[in-house]
Design a protein around this motif. Structure first.
Motif, PDB file in Angstrom:
ATOM      1  N   CYS A  58      12.069  -8.009   5.751  1.00  0.00           N
ATOM      2  CA  CYS A  58      11.318  -8.154   4.872  1.00  0.00           C
ATOM      3  C   CYS A  58      10.820  -6.989   5.790  1.00  0.00           C
ATOM      4  CB  CYS A  58       9.919  -9.151   5.287  1.00  0.00           C
ATOM      5  SG  CYS A  58      10.715 -10.759   4.298  1.00  0.00           S
ATOM      6  N   ARG A  59       9.410  -5.688   4.634  1.00  0.00           N
ATOM      7  CA  ARG A  59       9.650  -4.867   5.178  1.00  0.00           C
ATOM      8  C   ARG A  59       7.778  -4.793   4.477  1.00  0.00           C
ATOM      9  NH1 ARG A  59      11.968  -4.723   8.622  1.00  0.00           N
ATOM     10  NH2 ARG A  59      13.164  -3.201   9.153  1.00  0.00           N
ATOM     11  N   ASN A  60       6.517  -4.756   5.284  1.00  0.00           N
ATOM     12  CA  ASN A  60       5.461  -4.120   4.750  1.00  0.00           C
ATOM     13  C   ASN A  60       5.311  -3.068   4.145  1.00  0.00           C
ATOM     14  OD1 ASN A  60       5.275  -7.362   4.955  1.00  0.00           O
ATOM     15  ND2 ASN A  60       4.390  -6.593   7.513  1.00  0.00           N
ATOM     16  N   TYR A  61       4.722  -2.781   2.931  1.00  0.00           N
ATOM     17  CA  TYR A  61       4.646  -1.558   2.408  1.00  0.00           C
ATOM     18  C   TYR A  61       2.558  -0.912   2.031  1.00  0.00           C
ATOM     19  CZ  TYR A  61       9.108  -0.970   2.493  1.00  0.00           C
ATOM     20  OH  TYR A  61      10.536  -0.180   2.988  1.00  0.00           O
ATOM     21  N   PHE A  62       1.693   0.033   1.849  1.00  0.00           N
ATOM     22  CA  PHE A  62       0.628   0.502   1.049  1.00  0.00           C
ATOM     23  C   PHE A  62       1.281   1.088  -0.187  1.00  0.00           C
ATOM     24  CE2 PHE A  62      -1.524  -1.456   4.984  1.00  0.00           C
ATOM     25  CZ  PHE A  62      -1.577  -1.764   4.524  1.00  0.00           C
ATOM     26  N   PHE A  63       0.856   0.224  -1.472  1.00  0.00           N
ATOM     27  CA  PHE A  63       0.975   1.360  -2.502  1.00  0.00           C
ATOM     28  C   PHE A  63       0.098   1.244  -2.987  1.00  0.00           C
ATOM     29  CE2 PHE A  63       4.354  -1.996  -2.869  1.00  0.00           C
ATOM     30  CZ  PHE A  63       5.247  -1.281  -2.689  1.00  0.00           C
ATOM     31  N   PRO A  64       0.066   3.045  -3.698  1.00  0.00           N
ATOM     32  CA  PRO A  64      -1.093   3.539  -3.557  1.00  0.00           C
ATOM     33  C   PRO A  64      -1.331   3.445  -4.866  1.00  0.00           C
ATOM     34  CG  PRO A  64       0.379   5.632  -2.668  1.00  0.00           C
ATOM     35  CD  PRO A  64       1.280   3.709  -2.939  1.00  0.00           C
ATOM     36  N   VAL A  65      -2.886   3.172  -5.538  1.00  0.00           N
ATOM     37  CA  VAL A  65      -2.810   2.621  -6.580  1.00  0.00           C
ATOM     38  C   VAL A  65      -4.622   3.302  -7.568  1.00  0.00           C
ATOM     39  CG1 VAL A  65      -1.135   1.010  -6.541  1.00  0.00           C
ATOM     40  CG2 VAL A  65      -3.683   0.035  -6.464  1.00  0.00           C
ATOM     41  N   THR A 156      -3.202  -1.650 -12.132  1.00  0.00           N
ATOM     42  CA  THR A 156      -2.498  -1.586 -11.128  1.00  0.00           C
ATOM     43  C   THR A 156      -1.214  -2.391 -10.549  1.00  0.00           C
ATOM     44  OG1 THR A 156      -3.516  -3.433  -9.748  1.00  0.00           O
ATOM     45  CG2 THR A 156      -4.806  -1.614  -9.667  1.00  0.00           C
ATOM     46  N   THR A 157      -0.975  -3.107 -11.036  1.00  0.00           N
ATOM     47  CA  THR A 157       0.660  -3.420 -11.364  1.00  0.00           C
ATOM     48  C   THR A 157       1.253  -2.932 -12.118  1.00  0.00           C
ATOM     49  OG1 THR A 157       0.210  -6.476 -11.147  1.00  0.00           O
ATOM     50  CG2 THR A 157       2.006  -5.901 -11.859  1.00  0.00           C
ATOM     51  N   HIS A 158       0.175  -2.599 -12.822  1.00  0.00           N
ATOM     52  CA  HIS A 158       2.030  -1.750 -13.086  1.00  0.00           C
ATOM     53  C   HIS A 158       2.159  -0.153 -12.939  1.00  0.00           C
ATOM     54  CE1 HIS A 158       2.520   1.242 -16.832  1.00  0.00           C
ATOM     55  NE2 HIS A 158       2.436   2.257 -16.812  1.00  0.00           N
ATOM     56  N   GLN A 159       1.128   0.175 -12.016  1.00  0.00           N
ATOM     57  CA  GLN A 159       1.778   1.072 -11.687  1.00  0.00           C
ATOM     58  C   GLN A 159       3.282   0.601 -10.789  1.00  0.00           C
ATOM     59  OE1 GLN A 159      -1.679   3.518  -9.881  1.00  0.00           O
ATOM     60  NE2 GLN A 159      -2.864   1.943 -10.990  1.00  0.00           N
ATOM     61  N   ILE A 160       2.605  -0.462  -9.820  1.00  0.00           N
ATOM     62  CA  ILE A 160       3.528  -0.677  -9.233  1.00  0.00           C
ATOM     63  C   ILE A 160       5.027  -1.129  -9.572  1.00  0.00           C
ATOM     64  CG2 ILE A 160       3.897  -2.854  -7.128  1.00  0.00           C
ATOM     65  CD1 ILE A 160       1.370  -3.483  -6.792  1.00  0.00           C
ATOM     66  N   VAL A 161       5.111  -1.779 -10.573  1.00  0.00           N
ATOM     67  CA  VAL A 161       6.465  -1.708 -11.109  1.00  0.00           C
ATOM     68  C   VAL A 161       6.880  -0.179 -11.906  1.00  0.00           C
ATOM     69  CG1 VAL A 161       7.219  -1.912 -13.578  1.00  0.00           C
ATOM     70  CG2 VAL A 161       5.619  -4.014 -13.037  1.00  0.00           C
ATOM     71  N   GLN A 162       5.935   0.855 -11.719  1.00  0.00           N
ATOM     72  CA  GLN A 162       6.937   2.397 -12.039  1.00  0.00           C
ATOM     73  C   GLN A 162       6.905   2.917 -10.359  1.00  0.00           C
ATOM     74  OE1 GLN A 162       7.436   4.024 -14.738  1.00  0.00           O
ATOM     75  NE2 GLN A 162       6.738   1.508 -16.298  1.00  0.00           N
ATOM     76  N   TYR A 163       6.258   2.238  -9.318  1.00  0.00           N
ATOM     77  CA  TYR A 163       6.788   2.411  -8.378  1.00  0.00           C
ATOM     78  C   TYR A 163       8.317   2.282  -7.918  1.00  0.00           C
ATOM     79  CZ  TYR A 163       2.299   4.664  -6.474  1.00  0.00           C
ATOM     80  OH  TYR A 163       1.177   5.460  -5.833  1.00  0.00           O
ATOM     81  N   ARG A 165      10.929   1.149 -10.419  1.00  0.00           N
ATOM     82  CA  ARG A 165      11.326   1.479 -11.740  1.00  0.00           C
ATOM     83  C   ARG A 165      11.703   3.121 -10.909  1.00  0.00           C
ATOM     84  NH1 ARG A 165      12.999  -1.968 -14.661  1.00  0.00           N
ATOM     85  NH2 ARG A 165      12.194  -2.759 -16.206  1.00  0.00           N
ATOM     86  N   GLN A 166      10.942   3.775 -11.002  1.00  0.00           N
ATOM     87  CA  GLN A 166      10.592   5.593 -10.617  1.00  0.00           C
ATOM     88  C   GLN A 166      11.566   5.705  -8.933  1.00  0.00           C
ATOM     89  OE1 GLN A 166       8.152   7.936 -12.831  1.00  0.00           O
ATOM     90  NE2 GLN A 166       7.673   6.210 -14.063  1.00  0.00           N
ATOM     91  N   GLY A 167      12.209   4.452  -8.783  1.00  0.00           N
ATOM     92  CA  GLY A 167      12.677   5.413  -6.149  1.00  0.00           C
ATOM     93  C   GLY A 167      10.924   5.386  -5.904  1.00  0.00           C
ATOM     94  N   GLY A 168      10.448   5.259  -6.313  1.00  0.00           N
ATOM     95  CA  GLY A 168       8.807   5.324  -5.064  1.00  0.00           C
ATOM     96  C   GLY A 168       9.728   4.519  -3.548  1.00  0.00           C
ATOM     97  N   LEU A 169      10.447   3.377  -3.658  1.00  0.00           N
ATOM     98  CA  LEU A 169      10.447   3.755  -1.790  1.00  0.00           C
ATOM     99  C   LEU A 169      11.583   3.486  -1.900  1.00  0.00           C
ATOM    100  CD1 LEU A 169       9.071  -0.819  -2.383  1.00  0.00           C
ATOM    101  CD2 LEU A 169       8.703   1.526  -1.251  1.00  0.00           C
ATOM    102  N   GLY A 170      12.632   4.621  -2.664  1.00  0.00           N
ATOM    103  CA  GLY A 170      13.808   5.279  -2.269  1.00  0.00           C
ATOM    104  C   GLY A 170      14.713   4.628  -3.839  1.00  0.00           C
ATOM    105  N   PRO A 171      15.709   3.413  -4.210  1.00  0.00           N
ATOM    106  CA  PRO A 171      16.478   2.920  -5.098  1.00  0.00           C
ATOM    107  C   PRO A 171      15.633   3.095  -6.013  1.00  0.00           C
ATOM    108  CG  PRO A 171      16.598   0.725  -3.430  1.00  0.00           C
ATOM    109  CD  PRO A 171      15.827   2.407  -3.205  1.00  0.00           C
TER     110      PRO A 171
END
Length: 374
Positions: A58-65, A156-163, A165-171
């Motif tokens: 596991c890895r922990n992240y903070f997503f800007p929303v 805010t959940t939608h923003q995370i879905v887009q992160y 789908r669009q490679g916000g974490l890399g893949p």
């Protein structure tokens, strides 16, 4: 400390240590990056106390929303877990969205994880999980409690879905599903009905229609201001009267008859409980969100616990309750599957029957072409 509390405390400590080893750096491939149109770049969150009881990597992240209509950037916590980091982006990802007075611990339950830990079960079957603390909960930022509702949570959940789908974490994650519990279930429904950007959603412990007088009375004696609870003393946001938590010893509302759950769960419940917003509580009890659920065009698996005393308050049995019987009418034809999880209550995953729900999800996803990758 009681014998039960000592047993649970020792179990949590042992699991936390094991999780820290499991989460050690083994060539984790993700490189967070900015996504156009989103408010920032996800950042690794170095939180040694936020280990996973699942045994997964596991890895922990903070997503800007941002909340709708606001330019203030908030950090939303998410724990990404997999059995094999090399498969990130290849495995379907399930975004896990907890309910009120819980945080991400609901899906990463520390007590008897072989039986109750959702993250463990799904990662062992080839799924990636992203287990969130919704805004206003857990390790995420806490705005004014009155600003929180399910349109905000869905956005805010939608923003995370887009992160994802669009490679916000890399893949880029090509298959994204939601699993929402109670208030998190309504969050999932509003997100899917508004943004149409997920492949499937699983919802448990939330229904339509106004609550019965019996259910309303139960909730009325369940919560009090977080400021009054020693668990949240010293938290600057706890002075906000819109933040509520459960009164100690009242979490039996989430469980069915005594024969359907391990009584040690109640000790873990009080030890791990979080808060909720008074505005979200009002929204979930007074609004039906029919317009959003009628707009859902992705497959949805709707699964109340049999003995859900909040949503099936007419008979206290979702096998016979009119709320459960009427639920299919709130969705468009062809997307809705109903599965009542036997031998459990509102905390669907945490009663004895919760494992049946896990099995049902994997089979249901497979029937819709979504399979784990190992």
């Amino acid at each position: 400390m009681s014998r039960i509390a000592a047993v649970v405390s020792a179990s949590v400590l042992a699991l936390s240590g094991a999780a820290a080893v499991a989460s050690a750096d083994n060539g984790w491939p993700l490189a967070p990056q900015a996504v156009p149109g989103l408010p920032g770049t996800p950042a690794a969150a170095d939180l040694p106390d936020a280990t996973s009881a699942s045994g997964a990597q596991c890895r922990n992240y903070f997503f800007p929303v941002t909340e709708p209509g606001s330019s203030v950037v908030l950090k939303e916590f998410g724990q990404l877990c997999t059995s094999d980091p090399a498969l990130l982006g290849k495995q379907p990802v399930q975004i896990l969205i907890h309910g009120g007075t819980y945080d991400h611990t609901y899906y990463d339950w520390p007590y008897q994880p072989d039986r109750y830990n959702y993250v463990r079960y799904m990662t062992q079957r080839g799924f990636t999980t992203l287990n969130l603390d919704r805004i206003g909960y857990g390790r995420s930022d806490h705005p004014l409690g009155a600003s929180m509702n399910f349109d905000v949570a869905a956005n805010t959940t939608h923003q995370i879905v887009q992160y994802l789908r669009q490679g916000g974490l890399g893949p880029q994650f090509g298959t994204v599903t939601l699993n929402g519990y109670s208030m998190g279930g309504l969050t999932s429904q509003v997100e899917a009905g508004t943004f149409h950007d997920v492949d499937a959603l699983m919802v448990h412990a939330v229904g339509h229609g106004l609550l019965t007088p019996a259910s309303t009375a139960r909730l009325g004696t369940f919560a009090y201001p977080a400021l009054l609870d020693s668990k949240f003393s010293g938290q600057p946001w706890a002075v906000d009267p819109a933040y509520l938590t459960s009164i100690p010893g009242r979490r039996t509302i989430f469980y069915g008859p005594a024969a359907t759950f391990d009584p040690q769960q109640l000790t873990v419940e009080d030890a791990t409980k979080d808060t909720m917003s008074a505005t979200e509580l009002a929204d979930i009890t007074l609004r039906t969100y029919t317009d959003q659920t009628k707009n859902i065009d992705a497959p949805i698996l709707w699964s109340p616990g049999q003995y859900d005393k909040i949503w099936c308050g007419t008979t206290d049995d979702c096998d016979t309750d009119p709320m459960s019987a009427n639920e299919p009418g709130y969705y468009r034809p062809g997307v809705f599957t109903k599965y009542i999880v036997q031998n459990t209550g509102h905390a669907t995953l945490l009663g004895y029957g919760g494992a049946d729900y896990l099995n049902e999800i994997v089979g249901w996803l497979g029937a819709h072409g979504i399979h784990g990758v190992r």
